[in-house]
Design a protein around this motif. Sequence first.
Motif, PDB file in Angstrom:
ATOM      1  N   LEU A  53      -3.181  -5.811  13.477  1.00 35.34           N
ATOM      2  CA  LEU A  53      -3.490  -4.791  12.798  1.00 35.34           C
ATOM      3  C   LEU A  53      -2.290  -4.233  11.983  1.00 35.34           C
ATOM      4  O   LEU A  53      -2.534  -3.934  10.597  1.00 35.34           O
ATOM      5  N   SER A  73      -2.375  -4.380   7.706  1.00 38.34           N
ATOM      6  CA  SER A  73      -2.382  -3.176   6.870  1.00 38.34           C
ATOM      7  C   SER A  73      -1.046  -3.433   5.811  1.00 38.34           C
ATOM      8  O   SER A  73      -1.240  -2.988   4.906  1.00 38.34           O
ATOM      9  N   CYS A 111      -1.127  -3.270   1.818  1.00 37.69           N
ATOM     10  CA  CYS A 111      -0.150  -2.227   1.044  1.00 37.69           C
ATOM     11  C   CYS A 111       0.501  -3.106   0.039  1.00 37.69           C
ATOM     12  O   CYS A 111       0.755  -2.439  -1.205  1.00 37.69           O
ATOM     13  N   MET A 121      -1.260  -4.479  -2.916  1.00 37.61           N
ATOM     14  CA  MET A 121      -1.649  -3.453  -3.986  1.00 37.61           C
ATOM     15  C   MET A 121      -0.454  -3.058  -4.817  1.00 37.61           C
ATOM     16  O   MET A 121      -0.265  -2.618  -5.984  1.00 37.61           O
ATOM     17  N   LEU A 124       0.300  -5.373  -7.262  1.00 35.59           N
ATOM     18  CA  LEU A 124      -0.548  -5.513  -8.372  1.00 35.59           C
ATOM     19  C   LEU A 124      -0.288  -4.316  -9.187  1.00 35.59           C
ATOM     20  O   LEU A 124      -0.824  -4.520 -10.299  1.00 35.59           O
ATOM     21  N   ALA A 125       0.242  -3.174  -8.634  1.00 34.74           N
ATOM     22  CA  ALA A 125       0.305  -2.130  -9.486  1.00 34.74           C
ATOM     23  C   ALA A 125       1.802  -2.138 -10.467  1.00 34.74           C
ATOM     24  O   ALA A 125       1.589  -1.792 -11.618  1.00 34.74           O
ATOM     25  N   TRP A 126       2.542  -2.653  -9.891  1.00 32.29           N
ATOM     26  CA  TRP A 126       3.864  -2.622 -10.428  1.00 32.29           C
ATOM     27  C   TRP A 126       4.619  -4.001 -11.181  1.00 32.29           C
ATOM     28  O   TRP A 126       5.181  -4.009 -11.785  1.00 32.29           O
ATOM     29  N   PRO A 172       2.262  -6.657 -11.949  1.00 28.04           N
ATOM     30  CA  PRO A 172       0.877  -7.521 -11.992  1.00 28.04           C
ATOM     31  C   PRO A 172       0.773  -8.711 -12.466  1.00 28.04           C
ATOM     32  O   PRO A 172       0.118  -9.744 -11.849  1.00 28.04           O
ATOM     33  N   ARG A 181      -0.484 -11.726 -10.154  1.00 22.65           N
ATOM     34  CA  ARG A 181      -1.450 -12.602 -10.345  1.00 22.65           C
ATOM     35  C   ARG A 181      -1.154 -14.215 -10.116  1.00 22.65           C
ATOM     36  O   ARG A 181      -1.738 -14.858  -9.872  1.00 22.65           O
ATOM     37  N   LEU A 201      -4.071   3.336  16.690  1.00 24.11           N
ATOM     38  CA  LEU A 201      -3.244   2.460  15.810  1.00 24.11           C
ATOM     39  C   LEU A 201      -4.051   2.299  14.499  1.00 24.11           C
ATOM     40  O   LEU A 201      -3.333   2.368  13.470  1.00 24.11           O
ATOM     41  N   ALA A 202      -5.222   1.973  14.776  1.00 27.91           N
ATOM     42  CA  ALA A 202      -6.133   1.244  13.635  1.00 27.91           C
ATOM     43  C   ALA A 202      -6.387   2.686  12.750  1.00 27.91           C
ATOM     44  O   ALA A 202      -6.203   2.389  11.508  1.00 27.91           O
ATOM     45  N   CYS A 250      -3.028   2.997  10.871  1.00 28.73           N
ATOM     46  CA  CYS A 250      -3.041   1.605   9.784  1.00 28.73           C
ATOM     47  C   CYS A 250      -3.942   2.022   8.563  1.00 28.73           C
ATOM     48  O   CYS A 250      -3.571   1.853   7.364  1.00 28.73           O
ATOM     49  N   LEU A 291      -2.611   4.673   6.360  1.00 30.81           N
ATOM     50  CA  LEU A 291      -1.626   4.121   5.578  1.00 30.81           C
ATOM     51  C   LEU A 291      -2.014   3.307   4.263  1.00 30.81           C
ATOM     52  O   LEU A 291      -1.699   3.326   3.075  1.00 30.81           O
ATOM     53  N   VAL A 292      -3.071   2.319   4.360  1.00 29.94           N
ATOM     54  CA  VAL A 292      -3.741   1.594   3.412  1.00 29.94           C
ATOM     55  C   VAL A 292      -4.374   2.490   2.574  1.00 29.94           C
ATOM     56  O   VAL A 292      -4.324   2.267   1.341  1.00 29.94           O
ATOM     57  N   THR A 297      -2.114   4.190   0.231  1.00 29.08           N
ATOM     58  CA  THR A 297      -1.428   3.421  -0.789  1.00 29.08           C
ATOM     59  C   THR A 297      -2.513   2.917  -1.739  1.00 29.08           C
ATOM     60  O   THR A 297      -2.108   3.132  -3.202  1.00 29.08           O
ATOM     61  N   HIS A 298      -3.838   2.705  -1.299  1.00 34.63           N
ATOM     62  CA  HIS A 298      -4.702   2.539  -2.363  1.00 34.63           C
ATOM     63  C   HIS A 298      -4.808   3.726  -3.397  1.00 34.63           C
ATOM     64  O   HIS A 298      -4.959   3.297  -4.491  1.00 34.63           O
ATOM     65  N   SER A 345      -2.773   6.029  -4.330  1.00 35.32           N
ATOM     66  CA  SER A 345      -1.665   5.977  -5.231  1.00 35.32           C
ATOM     67  C   SER A 345      -1.446   4.995  -6.221  1.00 35.32           C
ATOM     68  O   SER A 345      -0.809   5.136  -7.301  1.00 35.32           O
ATOM     69  N   THR A 346      -2.096   3.656  -5.699  1.00 32.67           N
ATOM     70  CA  THR A 346      -1.862   2.549  -6.491  1.00 32.67           C
ATOM     71  C   THR A 346      -3.070   2.233  -7.424  1.00 32.67           C
ATOM     72  O   THR A 346      -3.107   1.463  -8.694  1.00 32.67           O
ATOM     73  N   ARG A 383      -3.044   2.683 -11.283  1.00 25.55           N
ATOM     74  CA  ARG A 383      -2.137   1.804 -12.043  1.00 25.55           C
ATOM     75  C   ARG A 383      -2.845   0.256 -12.066  1.00 25.55           C
ATOM     76  O   ARG A 383      -2.686  -0.276 -13.229  1.00 25.55           O
ATOM     77  N   ILE A 384      -3.539  -0.012 -11.188  1.00 23.29           N
ATOM     78  CA  ILE A 384      -3.911  -1.318 -11.010  1.00 23.29           C
ATOM     79  C   ILE A 384      -5.248  -1.353 -11.979  1.00 23.29           C
ATOM     80  O   ILE A 384      -5.333  -2.276 -12.610  1.00 23.29           O
ATOM     81  N   ASN A 431      -3.512  -1.649 -15.644  1.00 20.11           N
ATOM     82  CA  ASN A 431      -3.043  -3.027 -15.543  1.00 20.11           C
ATOM     83  C   ASN A 431      -4.060  -4.078 -15.921  1.00 20.11           C
ATOM     84  O   ASN A 431      -3.992  -4.826 -16.994  1.00 20.11           O
ATOM     85  N   TYR A 470      -4.418  -6.007 -19.352  1.00 21.93           N
ATOM     86  CA  TYR A 470      -4.520  -7.341 -19.142  1.00 21.93           C
ATOM     87  C   TYR A 470      -5.786  -8.192 -19.867  1.00 21.93           C
ATOM     88  O   TYR A 470      -5.686  -9.048 -20.676  1.00 21.93           O
TER      89      TYR A 470
END
Lengths: 222, 214
Positions: free
Chosen positions: A76, A80, A84, A87, A90-92, A94, A98, B19-20, B23, B26-27, B30-31, B33-34, B37-38, B41, B45
């Motif tokens: 787990l 996770s 992260c 991601m 891929l964001a900073w 890229p 790829r 814990l799940a 976690c 956390l994901v 991150t998702h 905040s990114t 940007r993704i 990109n 591209y």
Amino acid sequence: MNNNGILSKLRTGIWEDNPGLVQLLGLCPLLAVTTTFVNGLGLGIATLLVLTCSNVLVSATRRLIRAEIRIPMYVLIISSLVTCIEMIFLAWFPSLGRSLGIFIPLIVTNCAIVARAEVFASRNTISASFLDGIAMGSGFALLLAAIGAFRELIGQGSIMSRLDMLFGGEPMSGLVLVDGGFLLAILPPGAFISLGLFVAAKNAIDRRRHQTNRPISSNTLR
Amino acid sequence: MQAETTPSSWTSGLILAGLAAVCTALVAVTHSSTAPRIAANEQAYLEQSLQPVLQGIEYDGNLSESTITITPPHELPGDEDVPVYRVYADGTPVAALFVVRAMDGFSGPIRLLVGIDARGAISGVRVLEHRETPGLGDLIEADKSDWIQQFNGKSLTSPAVSVWAIKRDGGEFDQLTGASITPRSVIKAIKETLAYFEENRDDVFAVEPRSEAQ
């Protein structure tokens, strides 16, 4: 921990007990992505980050860990973290993301990471586990970068091409020594051969060192 | 570890659930905040990778906005959805860009971006994705050799359909040393795309543009 302890820990991770070179763990990414220096370094850094964070998290939760659920807990935490990291790449970064493609998600299956969680982080303090992650991760990252540089040099005749994928900027071709190279080095068999050469070189260096330390025993051998 | 609680599967379950949750949080953080940007990109591209197949074509607007998807069954190479980027200048169609899959590559399908201008001539072809042998088949990449450039300006009438093949097969196009399956498959896919465009030109440009999220 004193400076000496930190240094010897780093030495263990990078040389004496290198996860790739000595323990031969995590061979799937090691063999698959090391076609160029920048690929090796990129995946090496990603693995280093995951390993350090997972060591810290596993160590932080070590009082909760029960023998029967420890593996699901590691999985787990590690998966996770890898999600992260993917991601973030891929964001900073890229183009590097790829280029590494499926091998970033596949860090989950790198047994070097589970091994450190099980053997070290689940039994030691957070700071010791952090240091262990840095040491083992650097050992793995340096090996990936070194094999990448070696295969790129032999296979393409260039050094450090496409560093822009990691540091940004215009695409750069790196230092091109010869046009084209010995193709075998970039193909999968070249990965095994290169790793074999690296392991052999490490063993040869260790043996020579051993012999110079004890010249008498080397003489009696002859 | 030997805490005051009696070891039971309930506690284990609770620990795992906790814990799940941590976690997942956390994901999720991150998702969120990114993600912008993704997406940016990927958009950049896409625009950047469409550029090389639009050589010398003046166009206006955002390329991704006039995208349509041709769903199977169709006569295009590959049996999957084919995204088509339609390019306009002052409301007149000037080109259509097809993302097709050449199914008979040496190691798996080769994804191609085929640009065709309004007259039915190739405005450019680029390989998007492939697993061909490094050093041999991968010369189809524009970065590695100029092989892919030879299709610029070609159409089904020049050269004639019968010579849309590599020279070894009596055709008009250069082969790659050490690899013939790869070029054959690429050329076949380009030819089929041209033929499809020839047949369905009006339909391709007639379908209402579908606004796409990505």
